[in-house]
Write an enzyme that holds these catalytic residues in place. Structure first.
Site, PDB file in Angstrom:
ATOM      1  N   ALA A  16       0.976  -1.162  -0.065  1.00 31.56           N
ATOM      2  CA  ALA A  16      -0.129   0.082  -0.218  1.00 31.56           C
ATOM      3  C   ALA A  16       1.175   1.029  -0.130  1.00 31.56           C
ATOM      4  O   ALA A  16       0.328   2.121   0.110  1.00 31.56           O
ATOM      5  CB  ALA A  16      -0.553   0.081   1.222  1.00 31.56           C
ATOM      6  N   ILE A  20      -1.488   1.614  -7.289  1.00 33.89           N
ATOM      7  CA  ILE A  20      -2.439   1.478  -6.939  1.00 33.89           C
ATOM      8  C   ILE A  20      -3.068   0.868  -4.739  1.00 33.89           C
ATOM      9  O   ILE A  20      -4.109   1.405  -4.834  1.00 33.89           O
ATOM     10  CB  ILE A  20      -3.267   0.013  -7.433  1.00 33.89           C
ATOM     11  CG1 ILE A  20      -3.166   0.004  -8.877  1.00 33.89           C
ATOM     12  CG2 ILE A  20      -4.224  -0.996  -6.941  1.00 33.89           C
ATOM     13  CD1 ILE A  20      -3.251  -0.986  -9.786  1.00 33.89           C
ATOM     14  N   LYS A  40       6.679  -2.770   2.068  1.00 33.72           N
ATOM     15  CA  LYS A  40       8.508  -3.183   2.936  1.00 33.72           C
ATOM     16  C   LYS A  40       9.001  -1.237   2.791  1.00 33.72           C
ATOM     17  O   LYS A  40      10.238  -1.471   4.252  1.00 33.72           O
ATOM     18  CB  LYS A  40       8.970  -3.398   1.998  1.00 33.72           C
ATOM     19  CG  LYS A  40      10.797  -3.822   2.045  1.00 33.72           C
ATOM     20  CD  LYS A  40      11.710  -4.685   1.448  1.00 33.72           C
ATOM     21  CE  LYS A  40      12.709  -5.348   1.414  1.00 33.72           C
ATOM     22  NZ  LYS A  40      13.663  -5.496   0.585  1.00 33.72           N
ATOM     23  N   TYR A 175       7.147 -14.393 -14.388  1.00 36.39           N
ATOM     24  CA  TYR A 175       6.061 -13.980 -13.659  1.00 36.39           C
ATOM     25  C   TYR A 175       4.325 -14.271 -14.158  1.00 36.39           C
ATOM     26  O   TYR A 175       4.332 -14.091 -13.496  1.00 36.39           O
ATOM     27  CB  TYR A 175       6.396 -11.687 -14.969  1.00 36.39           C
ATOM     28  CG  TYR A 175       5.290 -10.734 -14.494  1.00 36.39           C
ATOM     29  CD1 TYR A 175       5.123 -10.315 -12.767  1.00 36.39           C
ATOM     30  CD2 TYR A 175       3.893 -10.660 -15.089  1.00 36.39           C
ATOM     31  CE1 TYR A 175       4.593  -8.889 -12.286  1.00 36.39           C
ATOM     32  CE2 TYR A 175       3.053  -9.710 -14.242  1.00 36.39           C
ATOM     33  CZ  TYR A 175       2.989  -9.098 -13.327  1.00 36.39           C
ATOM     34  OH  TYR A 175       2.170  -8.457 -12.728  1.00 36.39           O
TER      35      TYR A 175
END
Length: 319
Positions: A16, A20, A40, A175
């Site tokens: 966060a 987004i 982080k 990915y």
């Protein structure tokens, strides 16, 4: 008789600090949720000039996002987490429960990105993608499940991962393996909820229809012309809020696209307000029609084996 106001719901947003995730945290707070802002990156927000910082820059951290929320009357607490570490994830969940006694909404937006063919993706990079994307999600859900159980299995989980279709794999296989794995977790966990009869639980995967303004996309696009292909992060956060509001049976196990869900469930027909460049119409990067994953034999479970029960029986047989 005295009436009591029910406690506010608690939303844990992992990933966060920017883009987004930041927008989801801010909009949840605006909608009266208590928000745990987690990622982080940390900082001293009092040293941030100007404030608030560019939401897509390294200056935007969980501390600045939390201060953005509290300075406008919302409730937020920043708690750092390293999603590569199950111990760090467990500490995040434990701290959230210690603060508020509950988790009603879990948003997993944490993610690592590396787009390259298999030959150009080192094993070390692949392992990092796996640790942060599907393994980080799995560890977060595992840490939350006992607390969902303690409150009668009433919670919502939203995962930032895509619908499953083959074109998504092209040029970014490592990915895609992780992100699609996250979507498989959404489908399987949703089935677990249904089989257990936990009617208050829903897990949903959500993915953007177009490019969204973020640290990654701002770096990738070139100048103002490139920005014409981007939407604001508010389109995605609006879709997250709509998913949370929707009945469980409509969203549990759903792999959905933000624009399509807003159009179908919220009646949104005009998306121009979400364009980064006013008047632009960003190109849709997702297929308009996606393949169905269900098969004709969908309800036939065959011989269902629970490994835990099997191990228990084997253990008893050895006694």
């Amino acid at each position: 008789m005295s009436s009591t106001t029910p406690p506010k719901q608690v939303a844990l947003v992992v990933g966060a600090s920017r883009g987004i995730g930041r927008q989801i945290a801010i909009d949840l707070a605006k909608n009266n949720y208590i928000v745990i802002v987690s990622a982080k990156t940390t900082s001293d927000p009092t040293l941030c000039t100007p404030f608030p910082p560019d939401p897509n820059s390294p200056s935007s951290t969980i501390n600045t996002v939390a201060l953005e929320i509290t300075s406008t009357g919302g409730t937020a607490t920043p708690i750092a987490v390293d999603t590569r570490s199950p111990a760090s994830i467990q500490a995040l969940v434990t701290a959230t429960i210690a603060l508020h006694g509950r988790i009603d909404i879990l948003i997993y937006n944490a993610g690592a990105i590396y787009w390259a063919p298999v030959a150009g993706t080192p094993l070390s990079r692949f392992l990092l993608l796996e640790r942060i994307n599907p393994q980080g999600l799995y560890a977060t859900i595992q840490s939350c499940l006992p607390h969902f159980a303690a409150r009668g299995w009433r919670a919502r989980i939203v995962v930032v991962s895509p619908p499953i279709y083959s074109r998504f794999f092209r040029g970014k296989t490592a990915y895609a393996m992780g992100k699609v794995g996250m979507s498989v977790l959404t489908k399987g966990l949703g089935m677990d909820f249904e089989k257990a009869g936990w009617a208050g639980m829903a897990v949903t995967s959500l993915w953007p229809a177009t490019g969204i303004e973020s640290a990654a996309t701002v770096t990738a696009v070139a100048g103002e012309e490139g920005k014409r292909e981007l939407r604001k992060a508010t389109v995605f956060s609006d879709a997250v809020l709509a998913v949370i509001r929707a009945p469980v049976e409509r969203v549990n196990g759903l792999l959905e696209i933000d624009e399509d869900f807003l159009r179908r469930e919220e009646g949104v027909s005009e998306f121009g307000r979400y364009s980064v460049v006013e008047g632009a119409e960003p190109r849709r990067i997702m297929p308009r029609v996606l393949p169905r994953l269900e098969v004709e034999e969908q309800d036939d479970e065959g011989v269902r084996v629970d490994s835990n029960e099997l191990r228990e029986r084997e253990g008893k047989a050895k006694l």
